[in-house]
Write a protein that holds these residues in place. Structure first.
Motif, PDB file in Angstrom:
ATOM      1  N   ARG A 159      -6.664  19.714   2.053  1.00 26.20           N
ATOM      2  CA  ARG A 159      -6.011  20.171   0.941  1.00 26.20           C
ATOM      3  C   ARG A 159      -4.582  19.986   1.264  1.00 26.20           C
ATOM      4  NH1 ARG A 159      -6.966  21.980  -4.527  1.00 26.20           N
ATOM      5  NH2 ARG A 159      -4.946  22.688  -5.212  1.00 26.20           N
ATOM      6  N   ILE A 160      -4.084  20.163   2.422  1.00 25.07           N
ATOM      7  CA  ILE A 160      -2.659  19.857   2.449  1.00 25.07           C
ATOM      8  C   ILE A 160      -2.123  18.750   3.219  1.00 25.07           C
ATOM      9  CG2 ILE A 160      -2.051  22.286   2.839  1.00 25.07           C
ATOM     10  CD1 ILE A 160      -1.770  21.810   6.005  1.00 25.07           C
ATOM     11  N   ALA A 161      -3.135  17.829   3.224  1.00 23.14           N
ATOM     12  CA  ALA A 161      -2.665  16.449   3.983  1.00 23.14           C
ATOM     13  C   ALA A 161      -2.041  15.662   2.886  1.00 23.14           C
ATOM     14  CB  ALA A 161      -4.154  15.512   4.184  1.00 23.14           C
ATOM     15  N   PRO A 162      -2.104  15.683   1.657  1.00 20.07           N
ATOM     16  CA  PRO A 162      -1.149  14.805   1.080  1.00 20.07           C
ATOM     17  C   PRO A 162       0.355  15.334   1.043  1.00 20.07           C
ATOM     18  CG  PRO A 162      -3.079  15.532  -0.414  1.00 20.07           C
ATOM     19  CD  PRO A 162      -3.137  16.332   0.864  1.00 20.07           C
ATOM     20  N   PHE A 163       0.513  16.602   1.286  1.00 22.39           N
ATOM     21  CA  PHE A 163       1.954  17.058   1.557  1.00 22.39           C
ATOM     22  C   PHE A 163       2.298  16.448   2.863  1.00 22.39           C
ATOM     23  CE2 PHE A 163      -0.224  20.335  -1.064  1.00 22.39           C
ATOM     24  CZ  PHE A 163       0.809  20.365  -2.087  1.00 22.39           C
ATOM     25  N   ILE A 164       1.726  16.407   3.861  1.00 28.24           N
ATOM     26  CA  ILE A 164       1.938  15.921   5.134  1.00 28.24           C
ATOM     27  C   ILE A 164       2.298  14.506   5.054  1.00 28.24           C
ATOM     28  CG2 ILE A 164       1.419  15.308   7.561  1.00 28.24           C
ATOM     29  CD1 ILE A 164      -0.359  18.121   7.113  1.00 28.24           C
ATOM     30  N   GLN A 165       1.660  13.612   4.417  1.00 26.55           N
ATOM     31  CA  GLN A 165       1.812  12.189   4.007  1.00 26.55           C
ATOM     32  C   GLN A 165       3.039  12.011   3.116  1.00 26.55           C
ATOM     33  OE1 GLN A 165      -0.260   9.394   4.922  1.00 26.55           O
ATOM     34  NE2 GLN A 165       1.835   8.385   4.201  1.00 26.55           N
ATOM     35  N   SER A 166       3.260  12.793   2.153  1.00 24.24           N
ATOM     36  CA  SER A 166       4.325  12.587   1.377  1.00 24.24           C
ATOM     37  C   SER A 166       5.685  12.983   2.067  1.00 24.24           C
ATOM     38  CB  SER A 166       4.653  13.676   0.096  1.00 24.24           C
ATOM     39  OG  SER A 166       4.770  15.002   0.634  1.00 24.24           O
ATOM     40  N   CYS A 167       5.807  13.631   3.036  1.00 20.65           N
ATOM     41  CA  CYS A 167       6.666  13.440   4.444  1.00 20.65           C
ATOM     42  C   CYS A 167       6.907  12.365   5.112  1.00 20.65           C
ATOM     43  CB  CYS A 167       6.556  14.642   5.375  1.00 20.65           C
ATOM     44  SG  CYS A 167       6.606  16.459   4.685  1.00 20.65           S
ATOM     45  N   PHE A 168       5.955  11.782   5.280  1.00 23.31           N
ATOM     46  CA  PHE A 168       6.047  10.369   6.064  1.00 23.31           C
ATOM     47  C   PHE A 168       6.349   9.298   5.036  1.00 23.31           C
ATOM     48  CE2 PHE A 168       2.482  12.132   8.839  1.00 23.31           C
ATOM     49  CZ  PHE A 168       3.260  11.980   9.983  1.00 23.31           C
ATOM     50  N   ASP A 169       6.197   9.535   3.874  1.00 23.84           N
ATOM     51  CA  ASP A 169       6.772   8.758   2.725  1.00 23.84           C
ATOM     52  C   ASP A 169       8.224   8.688   2.165  1.00 23.84           C
ATOM     53  OD1 ASP A 169       4.408   7.455   2.491  1.00 23.84           O
ATOM     54  OD2 ASP A 169       3.463   8.470   0.855  1.00 23.84           O
ATOM     55  N   GLY A 170       8.791   9.903   3.121  1.00 21.07           N
ATOM     56  CA  GLY A 170      10.220  10.104   2.582  1.00 21.07           C
ATOM     57  C   GLY A 170      10.856  11.165   1.671  1.00 21.07           C
ATOM     58  N   ARG A 171       9.662  11.996   1.311  1.00 18.05           N
ATOM     59  CA  ARG A 171       9.878  13.336   0.429  1.00 18.05           C
ATOM     60  C   ARG A 171      10.016  14.262   1.488  1.00 18.05           C
ATOM     61  NH1 ARG A 171       6.195  10.146  -2.110  1.00 18.05           N
ATOM     62  NH2 ARG A 171       6.792   9.289  -4.122  1.00 18.05           N
TER      63      ARG A 171
ATOM     64  N   GLU B 278       0.812  -1.201   0.109  1.00 13.71           N
ATOM     65  CA  GLU B 278      -0.102   0.060   0.097  1.00 13.71           C
ATOM     66  C   GLU B 278       0.869   1.360   0.184  1.00 13.71           C
ATOM     67  OE1 GLU B 278      -3.251   0.422  -0.163  1.00 13.71           O
ATOM     68  OE2 GLU B 278      -3.241  -1.652  -0.634  1.00 13.71           O
ATOM     69  N   ARG B 279       1.936   1.265   0.776  1.00 14.06           N
ATOM     70  CA  ARG B 279       2.969   2.502   0.702  1.00 14.06           C
ATOM     71  C   ARG B 279       3.439   2.514  -0.520  1.00 14.06           C
ATOM     72  NH1 ARG B 279       8.325   2.757   4.191  1.00 14.06           N
ATOM     73  NH2 ARG B 279       9.023   4.507   3.251  1.00 14.06           N
ATOM     74  N   ALA B 280       4.007   1.623  -1.316  1.00 20.74           N
ATOM     75  CA  ALA B 280       4.338   1.682  -2.618  1.00 20.74           C
ATOM     76  C   ALA B 280       3.381   2.213  -3.697  1.00 20.74           C
ATOM     77  CB  ALA B 280       4.867   0.303  -3.024  1.00 20.74           C
ATOM     78  N   LYS B 281       2.196   1.693  -3.354  1.00 24.87           N
ATOM     79  CA  LYS B 281       0.976   2.187  -4.308  1.00 24.87           C
ATOM     80  C   LYS B 281       0.974   3.521  -4.324  1.00 24.87           C
ATOM     81  CE  LYS B 281      -3.679   0.990  -5.065  1.00 24.87           C
ATOM     82  NZ  LYS B 281      -4.725  -0.049  -4.819  1.00 24.87           N
ATOM     83  N   ARG B 282       0.657   4.149  -2.960  1.00 25.73           N
ATOM     84  CA  ARG B 282       0.509   5.471  -2.556  1.00 25.73           C
ATOM     85  C   ARG B 282       1.471   6.428  -3.038  1.00 25.73           C
ATOM     86  NH1 ARG B 282      -0.189   5.209   2.703  1.00 25.73           N
ATOM     87  NH2 ARG B 282       1.917   5.570   3.142  1.00 25.73           N
ATOM     88  N   ARG B 283       2.757   5.868  -2.907  1.00 24.61           N
ATOM     89  CA  ARG B 283       4.146   6.688  -3.533  1.00 24.61           C
ATOM     90  C   ARG B 283       4.015   6.764  -5.101  1.00 24.61           C
ATOM     91  NH1 ARG B 283       9.667   6.693  -0.769  1.00 24.61           N
ATOM     92  NH2 ARG B 283      10.857   8.626  -1.842  1.00 24.61           N
ATOM     93  N   LYS B 284       3.582   5.692  -5.607  1.00 21.92           N
ATOM     94  CA  LYS B 284       3.407   5.807  -7.231  1.00 21.92           C
ATOM     95  C   LYS B 284       2.517   6.900  -7.759  1.00 21.92           C
ATOM     96  CE  LYS B 284       3.014   2.767 -11.245  1.00 21.92           C
ATOM     97  NZ  LYS B 284       1.411   3.163 -11.670  1.00 21.92           N
ATOM     98  N   LEU B 285       1.342   6.695  -6.925  1.00 21.95           N
ATOM     99  CA  LEU B 285       0.128   7.708  -7.214  1.00 21.95           C
ATOM    100  C   LEU B 285       0.489   9.185  -7.047  1.00 21.95           C
ATOM    101  CD1 LEU B 285      -2.887   5.675  -5.944  1.00 21.95           C
ATOM    102  CD2 LEU B 285      -2.105   6.151  -8.402  1.00 21.95           C
ATOM    103  N   SER B 286       1.345   9.361  -5.753  1.00 24.78           N
ATOM    104  CA  SER B 286       1.774  10.571  -5.597  1.00 24.78           C
ATOM    105  C   SER B 286       2.738  11.143  -6.506  1.00 24.78           C
ATOM    106  CB  SER B 286       2.483  10.611  -4.138  1.00 24.78           C
ATOM    107  OG  SER B 286       3.047  11.933  -3.766  1.00 24.78           O
ATOM    108  N   ASP B 287       3.673  10.428  -7.119  1.00 23.67           N
ATOM    109  CA  ASP B 287       4.599  10.611  -8.240  1.00 23.67           C
ATOM    110  C   ASP B 287       3.866  11.091  -9.453  1.00 23.67           C
ATOM    111  OD1 ASP B 287       6.869  10.195  -6.613  1.00 23.67           O
ATOM    112  OD2 ASP B 287       7.181   8.235  -7.234  1.00 23.67           O
ATOM    113  N   GLU B 288       2.939  10.367  -9.845  1.00 28.72           N
ATOM    114  CA  GLU B 288       2.055  10.516 -11.046  1.00 28.72           C
ATOM    115  C   GLU B 288       1.384  11.769 -10.920  1.00 28.72           C
ATOM    116  OE1 GLU B 288      -0.364   7.240 -11.660  1.00 28.72           O
ATOM    117  OE2 GLU B 288       1.196   5.960 -12.136  1.00 28.72           O
TER     118      GLU B 288
END
Length: 117
Positions: free
Chosen positions: A92-104, A17-27
């Motif tokens: 609106r900003i939650a995806p940015f916070i999640q991206s930090c948890f994903d290592g970005r 799920e983490r890899a899937k979320r990261r791929k979608l975030s990159d897209e």
């Protein structure tokens, strides 16, 4: 015990799920760009409220009447109007916070509007 077994069994699912979320975030970043600018217009009560307008049909625009009476239009990726709630801003900003948890890396810059008082 049973709790440890459940934890070990769910680890591969979590990693998928983490890899899937990261791929979608990159897209999404590829489509929208890595930088987004949003504005929040808070109610101030007074002459500033009258100087700011939100053009109909333009969700990302703010019009401001300057000291000379000229209207200037500013475009953003999103605009939070005075009636927006904290929950709407967070959503609106939650995806940015999640991206930090994903290592970005992410930066959220916020500042108050300067006052003349």
């Amino acid at each position: 015990g049973a709790a440890a077994d459940t934890h070990v069994a769910s680890a591969p699912r979590y990693l998928r799920e983490r890899a899937k979320r990261r791929k979608l975030s990159d897209e999404l970043a590829d489509l929208k760009g890595n930088i987004r600018v949003v504005a929040r217009c808070r109610p101030g009560g007074g002459p500033l409220d009258e100087a700011v307008a939100f053009p109909p049909g333009a969700d990302g625009a703010v019009e401001v009447v300057n000291d000379n009476g000229l209207t200037q239009r500013f475009e953003f990726d999103a605009v939070f109007r005075p009636g927006s709630t904290q929950s709407e801003v967070f959503d609106r900003i939650a995806p940015f916070i999640q991206s930090c948890f994903d290592g970005r890396h992410a930066c959220i810059f916020a500042r108050p509007f300067p006052s003349n008082s």
